[in-house]
Design an enzyme around this catalytic site. Structure first.
Site, PDB file in Angstrom:
ATOM      1  CG  ASP A  21      -2.047  -0.910   1.206  1.00  0.00           C
ATOM      2  OD1 ASP A  21      -2.055  -1.784   0.321  1.00  0.00           O
ATOM      3  OD2 ASP A  21      -2.949  -0.787   2.057  1.00  0.00           O
ATOM      4  CG  HIS A 161       2.346   0.163   4.302  1.00  0.00           C
ATOM      5  ND1 HIS A 161       2.084  -0.792   5.273  1.00  0.00           N
ATOM      6  CD2 HIS A 161       1.210   0.878   4.122  1.00  0.00           C
ATOM      7  CE1 HIS A 161       0.827  -0.643   5.672  1.00  0.00           C
ATOM      8  NE2 HIS A 161       0.272   0.351   5.003  1.00  0.00           N
TER       9      HIS A 161
END
Length: 211
Positions: A21, A161
């Site tokens: 993400d 991430h």
């Protein structure tokens, strides 16, 4: 990794979907190199305003067989916005991704995993959450990220991430260790099979799920 060009059959073999993400970011390109070396696929949930900064990286994600998802324009909590503002966040990100790649994103993930039921059902693509949160954004620790990402089961969707160097540094070991356990690294859509628009998913198929 064996399997058809579409990937392995996750109802027959052990699969996991690594998802990243908040990118693209300065470390994404080196992550793509690692993934390519291991013939591993992933799903990237992109922030629209950053797509404009790294359009060539987004094109590379798609060219390398990874999946692109919409993670809104500016990472706002969709459940706290008005319906019109929430749709605007998603539409602007859609447009940025289309402009960079020529293709629309095939998934959506709401920031913080929060979305109203009505907004979820209105989505033209599947909505992807996760089963395993590595908390990499919190620990910023490569060893802890490796440990968390390896504590999975077949069918897991793992949240990470790619904007954190500590996470990108963890990926080679994750791929080596889970690969040695017989895991195939696939996109979310491959893991689920045929995900439906407007439906939320936290896990995918595992061996023995075929009817």
């Amino acid at each position: 990794m064996t399997g058809t060009p579409e990937g392995p059959d996750c109802a027959e073999v052990k699969c996991v979907a690594l998802t990243f993400d908040d990118g693209p970011g300065p470390y994404t390109e080196s992550l793509l190199d690692v993934m390519e070396k291991h013939n591993a696929k992933a799903s990237f949930f992109l922030i629209g305003k950053d797509v404009a900064k790294y359009p060539e990286v987004v094109r590379e994600e798609l060219a390398n067989g990874h999946e692109i998802g919409n993670h809104t324009w500016s990472h706002q909590d969709l459940a706290k916005l008005s319906p019109a503002a929430a749709q605007r966040e998603l539409r602007k990100a859609d447009e940025a991704i289309k402009q960079a790649t020529g293709a629309a994103p095939t998934l959506m993930r709401p920031p913080y995993g929060t979305i109203t039921e009505s907004l979820k059902k209105a989505q033209p693509v599947p909505v992807v959450l996760w089963s395993d949160d590595t908390l990499d954004w919190k620990t910023r620790n490569t060893k802890k990220t490796v440990k968390a990402a390896e504590d999975i089961k077949p069918g897991s969707i793992v949240l990470m991430h790619d904007i954190h160097k500590s996470t990108v540094d963890a990926v080679p070991k994750i791929l080596e260790d889970l690969g040695a356990q017989g895991y195939h690294f696939v996109t979310v859509s491959q893991l689920i099979g045929q995900p439906k628009p407007g439906v939320g998913y936290e896990t995918g198929q595992k061996p023995g799920t075929k009817k």
